[in-house]
Design a protein around this motif. Structure first.
Motif, PDB file in Angstrom:
ATOM      1  N   PHE A  33      -0.497 -17.081 -92.408  1.00  0.00           N
ATOM      2  CA  PHE A  33      -0.605 -18.495 -92.773  1.00  0.00           C
ATOM      3  C   PHE A  33      -1.042 -18.638 -94.229  1.00  0.00           C
ATOM      4  N   ALA A  34      -1.921 -17.734 -94.659  1.00  0.00           N
ATOM      5  CA  ALA A  34      -2.429 -17.791 -96.039  1.00  0.00           C
ATOM      6  C   ALA A  34      -1.303 -17.644 -97.050  1.00  0.00           C
ATOM      7  N   SER A  35      -0.294 -16.863 -96.720  1.00  0.00           N
ATOM      8  CA  SER A  35       0.833 -16.693 -97.634  1.00  0.00           C
ATOM      9  C   SER A  35       1.537 -18.019 -97.898  1.00  0.00           C
ATOM     10  N   ALA A  36       1.663 -18.842 -96.840  1.00  0.00           N
ATOM     11  CA  ALA A  36       2.303 -20.146 -97.007  1.00  0.00           C
ATOM     12  C   ALA A  36       1.444 -21.071 -97.850  1.00  0.00           C
ATOM     13  N   LEU A  37       0.132 -21.072 -97.590  1.00  0.00           N
ATOM     14  CA  LEU A  37      -0.752 -21.964 -98.325  1.00  0.00           C
ATOM     15  C   LEU A  37      -0.941 -21.526 -99.778  1.00  0.00           C
ATOM     16  N   THR A  38      -0.885 -20.223-100.022  1.00  0.00           N
ATOM     17  CA  THR A  38      -1.052 -19.735-101.389  1.00  0.00           C
ATOM     18  C   THR A  38       0.044 -20.279-102.294  1.00  0.00           C
ATOM     19  N   HIS A  85      -7.440 -16.915 -86.583  1.00  0.00           N
ATOM     20  CA  HIS A  85      -6.605 -17.177 -87.764  1.00  0.00           C
ATOM     21  C   HIS A  85      -7.305 -18.122 -88.735  1.00  0.00           C
ATOM     22  N   SER A  86      -8.228 -18.953 -88.232  1.00  0.00           N
ATOM     23  CA  SER A  86      -8.997 -19.816 -89.129  1.00  0.00           C
ATOM     24  C   SER A  86      -9.923 -18.987 -90.018  1.00  0.00           C
ATOM     25  N   ILE A  87     -10.485 -17.913 -89.461  1.00  0.00           N
ATOM     26  CA  ILE A  87     -11.390 -17.040 -90.222  1.00  0.00           C
ATOM     27  C   ILE A  87     -10.658 -16.387 -91.393  1.00  0.00           C
ATOM     28  N   THR A  88      -9.550 -15.721 -91.088  1.00  0.00           N
ATOM     29  CA  THR A  88      -8.855 -14.989 -92.147  1.00  0.00           C
ATOM     30  C   THR A  88      -8.144 -15.924 -93.121  1.00  0.00           C
ATOM     31  N   LEU A  89      -7.659 -17.052 -92.628  1.00  0.00           N
ATOM     32  CA  LEU A  89      -7.038 -18.027 -93.531  1.00  0.00           C
ATOM     33  C   LEU A  89      -8.067 -18.539 -94.529  1.00  0.00           C
ATOM     34  N   GLY A  90      -9.260 -18.873 -94.038  1.00  0.00           N
ATOM     35  CA  GLY A  90     -10.311 -19.342 -94.928  1.00  0.00           C
ATOM     36  C   GLY A  90     -10.739 -18.281 -95.928  1.00  0.00           C
ATOM     37  N   LEU A  91     -10.921 -17.044 -95.450  1.00  0.00           N
ATOM     38  CA  LEU A  91     -11.323 -15.961 -96.347  1.00  0.00           C
ATOM     39  C   LEU A  91     -10.275 -15.714 -97.429  1.00  0.00           C
ATOM     40  N   MET A 117      -7.972 -17.904 -98.575  1.00  0.00           N
ATOM     41  CA  MET A 117      -7.839 -19.023 -99.494  1.00  0.00           C
ATOM     42  C   MET A 117      -9.015 -19.109-100.466  1.00  0.00           C
ATOM     43  N   TYR A 118     -10.171 -18.593-100.064  1.00  0.00           N
ATOM     44  CA  TYR A 118     -11.317 -18.554-100.969  1.00  0.00           C
ATOM     45  C   TYR A 118     -11.350 -17.277-101.800  1.00  0.00           C
ATOM     46  N   PRO A 135      -4.615 -10.451 -98.615  1.00  0.00           N
ATOM     47  CA  PRO A 135      -3.622  -9.809 -97.743  1.00  0.00           C
ATOM     48  C   PRO A 135      -2.301  -9.595 -98.456  1.00  0.00           C
ATOM     49  N   LEU A 136      -1.677  -8.474 -98.175  1.00  0.00           N
ATOM     50  CA  LEU A 136      -0.376  -8.146 -98.760  1.00  0.00           C
ATOM     51  C   LEU A 136       0.731  -8.527 -97.777  1.00  0.00           C
TER      52      LEU A 136
END
Length: 231
Positions: free
Chosen positions: A154-159, A95-101, A103-104, A109-110
């Motif tokens: 997780f990226a959805s929350a951070l976005t 999840h760290s890999i995809t979250l980082g990708l 956020m950068y 992701p939809l």
């Protein structure tokens, strides 16, 4: 201990496991959203680190109902700490890999696709818990794959919250650390409530793993239908 003590203790722990079921049902309720009412531009890097660490933790406890169920599902099949921590490590790396990708901005992701898949991942693990009698070696690879998907969630929350430009990378790391701390807290709570005492009992599978997995599976199935057709 006498021969008659076994069924008594089995019933005792079955009742304790049953107490968890209403709590799991409550997890089907919608999660609250993160709210960040802090002006990050006025914070130091250390204060930003702690802010995003807390956000990562609360994204699991108490807001990450689906992620909590996934971690519980991973834990209960083989309730020793070493196997579940190995799975949790694979999950965290993924999840760290995809979250980082995400956020950068390297992947986009939809949520309409990712959220149902997250629900299906919980359903998959719950069903596996019911039909198998032991932890299969390939489960770590499966967990890694699901971790990639959860990272997009997780990226959805951070976005929505954004990351501060003055410490973008550090905030991303601290959010991940907070998520991991939340996951470890869930694992240790499960161990303290059930695994430490009941893991080696002959009735553990039938009276703990199966009923808890059934409830988790039903919640995950509900989420899948809701996220596919009603979101």
């Amino acid at each position: 201990m006498s021969l008659t003590a076994g069924p008594f203790w089995g019933r005792k722990w079955a009742r304790r496991a049953a107490l968890l079921l209403p709590a799991l049902v409550l997890l089907a309720l919608p999660a609250a959203a993160h709210v960040l009412n802090t002006d990050l531009s006025k914070l130091s890097r250390t204060e930003i680190f702690w802010t995003y660490l807390q956000l990562g933790f609360t994204h699991i406890i108490p807001l990450g109902f689906d992620h909590i169920l996934f971690i519980i599902s991973l834990y209960i099949l083989e309730p020793r700490l070493k196997p579940v921590l190995l799975q949790a490590t694979a999950f965290t790396v993924a999840h760290s890999i995809t979250l980082g990708l995400a956020m950068y901005g390297l992947i986009q992701p939809l949520p309409a696709v990712i959220e149902p898949i997250i629900a299906l991942s919980i359903l998959f693990v719950a069903i596996e818990n019911i039909i198998t009698d032991r932890l299969n070696p390939w489960r770590v690879a499966v967990v890694f794959g699901f971790g990639l998907v959860h990272g997009m969630g997780f990226a959805s929350a951070l976005t929505g919250l954004g990351l501060p430009p003055k410490d973008y990378f550090g905030s991303l790391i601290s959010f991940n650390v907070g998520v991991e701390a939340g996951q470890v807290a869930v694992i240790l709570l499960c161990w303290a409530l059930v695994g430490r005492w009941a893991a080696h009992k002959t009735w553990y599978k039938q009276r703990v793993v199966v009923p808890v997995s059934v409830v988790i599976g039903l919640v995950a199935a509900y989420w899948t239908v809701e996220r596919v057709f009603f979101s």
